[in-house]
Design a protein around this motif. Structure first.
Motif, mmCIF file in Angstrom:
data_model
loop_
_atom_site.group_PDB
_atom_site.id
_atom_site.type_symbol
_atom_site.label_atom_id
_atom_site.label_comp_id
_atom_site.label_asym_id
_atom_site.label_seq_id
_atom_site.Cartn_x
_atom_site.Cartn_y
_atom_site.Cartn_z
ATOM 1 N N SER A 38 -7.239 -5.830 -13.633
ATOM 2 C CA SER A 38 -7.148 -5.966 -15.015
ATOM 3 C C SER A 38 -5.706 -5.467 -15.591
ATOM 4 C CB SER A 38 -8.352 -4.761 -15.384
ATOM 5 O OG SER A 38 -7.936 -3.399 -15.158
ATOM 6 N N GLY A 39 -4.956 -5.425 -14.765
ATOM 7 C CA GLY A 39 -3.525 -5.123 -15.494
ATOM 8 C C GLY A 39 -2.574 -5.465 -14.266
ATOM 9 N N SER A 40 -1.367 -5.273 -14.726
ATOM 10 C CA SER A 40 -0.038 -5.698 -14.177
ATOM 11 C C SER A 40 -0.020 -4.997 -12.595
ATOM 12 C CB SER A 40 1.193 -5.448 -14.798
ATOM 13 O OG SER A 40 1.302 -6.361 -16.069
ATOM 14 N N LEU A 41 0.587 -5.605 -11.668
ATOM 15 C CA LEU A 41 1.016 -5.057 -10.614
ATOM 16 C C LEU A 41 2.085 -3.945 -10.835
ATOM 17 C CD1 LEU A 41 0.863 -4.983 -7.441
ATOM 18 C CD2 LEU A 41 2.983 -6.459 -7.391
ATOM 19 N N ASN B 108 0.304 -14.115 -9.876
ATOM 20 C CA ASN B 108 0.241 -14.246 -11.090
ATOM 21 C C ASN B 108 1.377 -13.840 -11.900
ATOM 22 O OD1 ASN B 108 -0.759 -13.763 -13.798
ATOM 23 N ND2 ASN B 108 -2.750 -13.478 -13.273
ATOM 24 N N LYS B 109 2.180 -14.494 -12.391
ATOM 25 C CA LYS B 109 3.560 -14.282 -12.746
ATOM 26 C C LYS B 109 3.501 -13.330 -14.077
ATOM 27 C CE LYS B 109 6.655 -17.458 -10.816
ATOM 28 N NZ LYS B 109 7.553 -18.293 -11.075
ATOM 29 N N ALA B 110 2.210 -13.550 -14.726
ATOM 30 C CA ALA B 110 1.933 -13.001 -16.200
ATOM 31 C C ALA B 110 1.772 -11.355 -15.800
ATOM 32 C CB ALA B 110 0.739 -13.378 -16.837
ATOM 33 N N LEU B 111 1.284 -10.867 -14.358
ATOM 34 C CA LEU B 111 0.842 -9.781 -14.073
ATOM 35 C C LEU B 111 1.884 -9.165 -13.382
ATOM 36 C CD1 LEU B 111 -2.980 -10.022 -13.295
ATOM 37 C CD2 LEU B 111 -1.968 -9.297 -15.447
ATOM 38 N N GLY B 112 3.133 -9.776 -12.843
ATOM 39 C CA GLY B 112 4.107 -9.450 -11.997
ATOM 40 C C GLY B 112 4.091 -9.511 -10.678
ATOM 41 N N ILE B 113 3.170 -10.541 -10.230
ATOM 42 C CA ILE B 113 2.746 -10.854 -8.781
ATOM 43 C C ILE B 113 3.384 -12.243 -8.698
ATOM 44 C CG2 ILE B 113 0.965 -11.190 -7.259
ATOM 45 C CD1 ILE B 113 -1.015 -9.555 -9.064
ATOM 46 N N PRO C 260 5.900 12.189 -6.919
ATOM 47 C CA PRO C 260 6.814 13.131 -6.890
ATOM 48 C C PRO C 260 6.660 14.246 -6.145
ATOM 49 C CG PRO C 260 6.588 12.443 -9.139
ATOM 50 C CD PRO C 260 5.172 12.024 -8.025
ATOM 51 N N LYS C 261 7.473 14.964 -5.318
ATOM 52 C CA LYS C 261 7.545 16.020 -4.554
ATOM 53 C C LYS C 261 7.126 17.232 -5.428
ATOM 54 C CE LYS C 261 10.323 14.633 -0.441
ATOM 55 N NZ LYS C 261 11.500 14.862 0.274
ATOM 56 N N ASP C 262 7.261 17.115 -6.649
ATOM 57 C CA ASP C 262 6.849 18.446 -7.442
ATOM 58 C C ASP C 262 5.713 18.259 -8.031
ATOM 59 O OD1 ASP C 262 7.566 16.254 -9.410
ATOM 60 O OD2 ASP C 262 8.821 17.466 -10.496
ATOM 61 N N GLY C 263 4.702 17.463 -7.433
ATOM 62 C CA GLY C 263 3.419 17.063 -8.170
ATOM 63 C C GLY C 263 3.024 15.984 -8.998
ATOM 64 N N GLY C 264 1.857 15.687 -9.091
ATOM 65 C CA GLY C 264 1.551 14.694 -10.185
ATOM 66 C C GLY C 264 1.486 13.298 -9.375
ATOM 67 N N CYS C 265 0.975 12.334 -10.257
ATOM 68 C CA CYS C 265 1.300 11.036 -9.880
ATOM 69 C C CYS C 265 1.540 10.360 -11.172
ATOM 70 C CB CYS C 265 -0.145 10.273 -9.451
ATOM 71 S SG CYS C 265 -1.560 10.346 -10.295
ATOM 72 N N VAL C 266 2.330 9.211 -10.968
ATOM 73 C CA VAL C 266 3.049 8.527 -11.979
ATOM 74 C C VAL C 266 3.009 7.155 -11.914
ATOM 75 C CG1 VAL C 266 5.385 8.092 -13.262
ATOM 76 C CG2 VAL C 266 4.802 10.196 -12.200
ATOM 77 N N LEU C 267 2.354 6.343 -12.755
ATOM 78 C CA LEU C 267 2.421 5.003 -12.658
ATOM 79 C C LEU C 267 3.509 4.397 -13.317
ATOM 80 C CD1 LEU C 267 0.654 2.342 -12.099
ATOM 81 C CD2 LEU C 267 -0.546 2.674 -14.097
ATOM 82 N N TYR C 268 4.056 3.421 -12.522
ATOM 83 C CA TYR C 268 5.440 2.654 -12.941
ATOM 84 C C TYR C 268 5.129 1.206 -12.854
ATOM 85 C CZ TYR C 268 10.325 0.757 -12.388
ATOM 86 O OH TYR C 268 11.217 -0.080 -12.727
ATOM 87 N N ASN C 269 5.561 0.509 -14.166
ATOM 88 C CA ASN C 269 5.461 -0.760 -14.260
ATOM 89 C C ASN C 269 6.609 -1.457 -13.807
ATOM 90 O OD1 ASN C 269 5.232 -3.332 -15.189
ATOM 91 N ND2 ASN C 269 3.703 -3.043 -16.600
ATOM 92 N N PRO C 270 6.956 -2.004 -12.795
ATOM 93 C CA PRO C 270 8.250 -2.355 -12.215
ATOM 94 C C PRO C 270 8.622 -3.874 -13.235
ATOM 95 C CG PRO C 270 6.622 -3.175 -10.750
ATOM 96 C CD PRO C 270 6.002 -2.170 -11.651
ATOM 97 N N LYS C 271 7.778 -4.568 -13.751
ATOM 98 C CA LYS C 271 8.112 -5.639 -14.580
ATOM 99 C C LYS C 271 8.666 -5.340 -15.930
ATOM 100 C CE LYS C 271 5.877 -9.655 -16.663
ATOM 101 N NZ LYS C 271 4.711 -10.456 -17.157
ATOM 102 N N GLU C 272 8.021 -4.242 -16.471
ATOM 103 C CA GLU C 272 8.604 -3.729 -17.842
ATOM 104 C C GLU C 272 9.548 -2.551 -17.652
ATOM 105 O OE1 GLU C 272 5.101 -2.567 -19.817
ATOM 106 O OE2 GLU C 272 4.375 -4.501 -20.107
ATOM 107 N N GLY C 273 9.481 -1.928 -16.301
ATOM 108 C CA GLY C 273 10.506 -0.850 -16.315
ATOM 109 C C GLY C 273 10.231 0.443 -16.864
ATOM 110 N N THR C 274 8.783 0.513 -17.196
ATOM 111 C CA THR C 274 8.327 1.750 -17.755
ATOM 112 C C THR C 274 7.333 2.451 -16.940
ATOM 113 O OG1 THR C 274 6.334 0.328 -18.718
ATOM 114 C CG2 THR C 274 8.271 0.489 -19.950
#
Length: 341
Positions: free
Chosen positions: A7-10, A281-286, A16-30
């Motif tokens: 339902s979304g981009s790859l 799927n290039k639209a999803l960065g795959i 990070p070692k200081d905790g939490g989880c972060v979702l990164y979109n490599p196609k958009e760099g966000t």
């Protein structure tokens, strides 16, 4: 049925070692940072939005990292086995496994590894886990509705030594693909009632033997169920090789090399962290004919592997790495394809 619907981009799920989880979109760099914190937990595997977590109390659960919906799993001691038991040592994170032959002691929760599959509806799942140490004799699994884990023995083949041990696993739906120590692939059907599993390998096991036995190797499964062999160099991760079964090998039990190298995934992409291919799927960065990779995982090898987040194109033999992640002090990272539900 087992091919994930996105339902979304790859993306990359970063820890990070200081905790939490972060979702990164490599196609958009966000980055999307507000996915919550999971103190004291280790992320063992994921299937779409669902992650397999082991907390500081040695409890396994499945959590949707977006909705925070949680499925609590049986304790690690809840094993349904005719000849084996798992016991926790007091309130520590140490376990012992007793079977008819010996006692495996000092099994720390820190070495628990696992695999996860969750259906698109989120109603069905399979969890596979093991104490990830050389020579360990069992992997264990449960499904939705199970109250205990079922053991699959790894060393009970007597004269069939090529079917003993474990060097790699891939879970695709209710099928578990296990590569033995000698690079033969066994296939288990985990569907059915609690306690059921069936070895459906057949009379001639699939051998994934290349000319480069010293290389790091993984298996992967395509959307059609074909097993692939993926090799890479030990140290600098400067190349990948992809192999399929050589159809001209008549007797794999007598052959030294049973695979043939290929330069294409047939337009699909390989998420090596998850062990399977997905439609490009290039639209999803795959991107087609691309291997997405973060680290090497070989069960029971006790070999440390630093993160190396990259995408390798099989046609151009080129790497795409993400230098903007180098300063994040990451503990772990996983390629992530959001669920379609």
């Amino acid at each position: 049925m087992t091919t994930p619907k996105s339902s979304g981009s790859l993306g990359l799920m970063l820890f990070p070692k200081d905790g939490g989880c972060v979702l990164y979109n490599p196609k958009e760099g966000t980055f999307r940072r507000n996915l919550g914190d999971f103190p004291g937990c280790r992320f063992l595997a994921n299937s779409g939005n669902w992650f397999l977590l082991l907390d500081s109390g040695c409890n396994l659960s499945i959590v949707d990292v977006f909705s925070k919906e949680t499925i609590h799993l049986p304790s690690l001691e809840s094993i349904e086995s005719a000849d084996s038991t798992v016991k926790r040592v007091g309130d520590t994170q140490i376990f012992e496994r007793h079977d008819s032959d010996c006692i495996f002691g000092d099994l720390s929760a820190d070495v628990v590894s696992g695999l996860l599959w969750v259906s698109d509806s989120g109603k069905e799942f399979v969890v596979v886990w093991l104490f990830d140490l050389p020579g360990h004799s069992y992997i264990s699994f449960c499904k939705n509705g199970d109250t205990r884990y079922t053991d699959i023995p790894l060393f009970h083949h007597r004269d069939l030594h090529w079917l003993d041990g474990l060097s790699e696993m891939v879970l695709q739906g209710t099928r578990l693909y296990v590569t033995t120590n000698r690079r033969y692939v066994r296939v288990f059907d985990l569907s059915g009632p609690q306690g059921f599993f069936k070895d459906i390998t057949g009379p001639t096991p699939l051998a994934m033997l290349s000319r480069h036995a010293s290389c790091d190797s993984s298996i992967a499964v395509t959307t059609s169920g074909e097993v692939l062999l993926v090799e890479s160099d030990h140290w600098r991760r400067s190349w990948f090789r992809l192999y399929k079964k050589d159809p001209d090998v008549k007797n794999p039990l007598l052959a030294c090399h049973t695979v043939t190298e290929v330069d294409s995934l047939g337009g699909e992409a390989l998420l090596l962290d998850l062990g399977f291919t997905v439609p490009a799927n290039k639209a999803l960065g795959i991107e087609p004919d691309t291997i997405y990779f973060t680290r090497h995982y070989r069960p029971c090898q006790c070999l440390g592997r630093d993160l190396d987040i990259c995408a390798f194109n099989l046609v151009t033999k080129s790497f795409d790495r993400f230098p903007n992640l180098d300063k994040m002090n990451l503990m772990d990272a996983r390629w992530f394809l959001p669920s379609g539900n």
